[in-house]
Scaffold this motif. Sequence first.
Motif, PDB file in Angstrom:
ATOM      1  N   ILE A 212      -7.981 -28.615  44.266  1.00  0.00           N
ATOM      2  CA  ILE A 212      -8.211 -27.257  44.768  1.00  0.00           C
ATOM      3  C   ILE A 212      -6.897 -26.586  45.156  1.00  0.00           C
ATOM      4  O   ILE A 212      -6.681 -25.409  44.871  1.00  0.00           O
ATOM      5  N   ASP A 213      -5.992 -27.337  45.789  1.00  0.00           N
ATOM      6  CA  ASP A 213      -4.710 -26.762  46.190  1.00  0.00           C
ATOM      7  C   ASP A 213      -3.824 -26.479  44.979  1.00  0.00           C
ATOM      8  O   ASP A 213      -3.085 -25.490  44.963  1.00  0.00           O
ATOM      9  N   ARG A 214      -3.899 -27.335  43.965  1.00  0.00           N
ATOM     10  CA  ARG A 214      -3.145 -27.051  42.741  1.00  0.00           C
ATOM     11  C   ARG A 214      -3.687 -25.808  42.043  1.00  0.00           C
ATOM     12  O   ARG A 214      -2.920 -25.014  41.497  1.00  0.00           O
TER      13      ARG A 214
ATOM     14  N   ILE B 286      -5.171 -23.292  43.584  1.00  0.00           N
ATOM     15  CA  ILE B 286      -4.697 -22.169  44.395  1.00  0.00           C
ATOM     16  C   ILE B 286      -3.247 -21.862  44.038  1.00  0.00           C
ATOM     17  O   ILE B 286      -2.849 -20.691  43.931  1.00  0.00           O
ATOM     18  N   TYR B 287      -2.449 -22.901  43.832  1.00  0.00           N
ATOM     19  CA  TYR B 287      -1.049 -22.706  43.466  1.00  0.00           C
ATOM     20  C   TYR B 287      -0.925 -21.958  42.133  1.00  0.00           C
ATOM     21  O   TYR B 287      -0.145 -21.009  42.013  1.00  0.00           O
ATOM     22  N   VAL B 288      -1.700 -22.374  41.141  1.00  0.00           N
ATOM     23  CA  VAL B 288      -1.633 -21.729  39.823  1.00  0.00           C
ATOM     24  C   VAL B 288      -2.031 -20.256  39.935  1.00  0.00           C
ATOM     25  O   VAL B 288      -1.359 -19.374  39.384  1.00  0.00           O
ATOM     26  N   VAL B 289      -3.098 -19.968  40.667  1.00  0.00           N
ATOM     27  CA  VAL B 289      -3.528 -18.585  40.865  1.00  0.00           C
ATOM     28  C   VAL B 289      -2.425 -17.798  41.569  1.00  0.00           C
ATOM     29  O   VAL B 289      -2.112 -16.656  41.199  1.00  0.00           O
ATOM     30  N   THR B 290      -1.798 -18.414  42.571  1.00  0.00           N
ATOM     31  CA  THR B 290      -0.734 -17.745  43.329  1.00  0.00           C
ATOM     32  C   THR B 290       0.466 -17.425  42.443  1.00  0.00           C
ATOM     33  O   THR B 290       1.030 -16.325  42.518  1.00  0.00           O
ATOM     34  N   VAL B 291       0.851 -18.360  41.589  1.00  0.00           N
ATOM     35  CA  VAL B 291       1.987 -18.114  40.683  1.00  0.00           C
ATOM     36  C   VAL B 291       1.646 -17.001  39.693  1.00  0.00           C
ATOM     37  O   VAL B 291       2.483 -16.132  39.416  1.00  0.00           O
ATOM     38  N   MET B 292       0.425 -16.994  39.193  1.00  0.00           N
ATOM     39  CA  MET B 292       0.023 -15.932  38.264  1.00  0.00           C
ATOM     40  C   MET B 292       0.005 -14.570  38.968  1.00  0.00           C
ATOM     41  O   MET B 292       0.452 -13.568  38.404  1.00  0.00           O
ATOM     42  N   LEU B 293      -0.495 -14.547  40.199  1.00  0.00           N
ATOM     43  CA  LEU B 293      -0.472 -13.296  40.972  1.00  0.00           C
ATOM     44  C   LEU B 293       0.972 -12.851  41.232  1.00  0.00           C
ATOM     45  O   LEU B 293       1.288 -11.663  41.139  1.00  0.00           O
TER      46      LEU B 293
ATOM     47  N   ILE C 246      -0.260 -22.551  51.781  1.00  0.00           N
ATOM     48  CA  ILE C 246       0.604 -23.138  52.803  1.00  0.00           C
ATOM     49  C   ILE C 246      -0.213 -23.628  53.995  1.00  0.00           C
ATOM     50  O   ILE C 246      -0.011 -24.747  54.492  1.00  0.00           O
ATOM     51  N   LEU C 247      -1.150 -22.812  54.472  1.00  0.00           N
ATOM     52  CA  LEU C 247      -1.924 -23.198  55.652  1.00  0.00           C
ATOM     53  C   LEU C 247      -2.918 -24.315  55.366  1.00  0.00           C
ATOM     54  O   LEU C 247      -3.184 -25.144  56.241  1.00  0.00           O
ATOM     55  N   ARG C 248      -3.445 -24.381  54.152  1.00  0.00           N
ATOM     56  CA  ARG C 248      -4.322 -25.514  53.796  1.00  0.00           C
ATOM     57  C   ARG C 248      -3.527 -26.818  53.820  1.00  0.00           C
ATOM     58  O   ARG C 248      -4.007 -27.836  54.312  1.00  0.00           O
ATOM     59  N   VAL C 249      -2.311 -26.789  53.297  1.00  0.00           N
ATOM     60  CA  VAL C 249      -1.481 -27.994  53.280  1.00  0.00           C
ATOM     61  C   VAL C 249      -1.049 -28.360  54.707  1.00  0.00           C
ATOM     62  O   VAL C 249      -1.034 -29.521  55.084  1.00  0.00           O
ATOM     63  N   ALA C 250      -0.729 -27.357  55.501  1.00  0.00           N
ATOM     64  CA  ALA C 250      -0.230 -27.621  56.854  1.00  0.00           C
ATOM     65  C   ALA C 250      -1.330 -28.028  57.833  1.00  0.00           C
ATOM     66  O   ALA C 250      -1.108 -28.886  58.684  1.00  0.00           O
TER      67      ALA C 250
END
Length: 192
Positions: free
Chosen positions: A69-71, A73-80, A133-137
């Motif tokens: 799920i976090d990966r 989110i990361y992919v969506v974030t990079v695309m955004l 970031i907050l999910r990881v932290a």
Amino acid sequence: MGRIPAGGRDRDTPTTRATGREETEDERADRRWGDLLQELRVAQTGVQILFGFLLAVVFQSRFADLPTIDRNIYVVTVMLGSATAAALIGPVSYHRLLTGRRMKPQTVTWASRLTVLGLVLLFCTMCSTLLLILRVALHNTLALWLVGAMALWFLLCWFVFPVWALIRGNAPADTDGRTSGEDGERPGPDED
């Protein structure tokens, strides 16, 4: 002087708009373009730093340990982030390709639209980055609440307050206490 446009007025004839400025359509476009460039410089710097951070994350050793799920989110974030960079850098390309074709007013209009789109995408990118970031932290649902609170703050600062000022007609008061524009003349939506 050239051809008179369909509106019946020459582009080079100064007009006084509700803003009290006497400028030709081309002078106004030049002024608005300069203002837009200043706004873009601020936004582009932030986007480039954020995007650089996002690109570096995948090369960190802990990235492989992230749950799916976090990966995602990361992919969506990079695309955004990519879409945001494109929208905020787009006005420069638009201007460069149309320079010298006497289309500055149209260029400013489209560049302004791309900038607003870039700000909406930046809002999404910021929220997505915060979520990752907050999910990881934090590893708990508090992250969602914090992101929601920050999303609300971004919406207020970037969109609600300016729209509220626009709706209220936040014009300075004249010496007699009336706001300029109470006589029924208000600047158009693209006036400043």
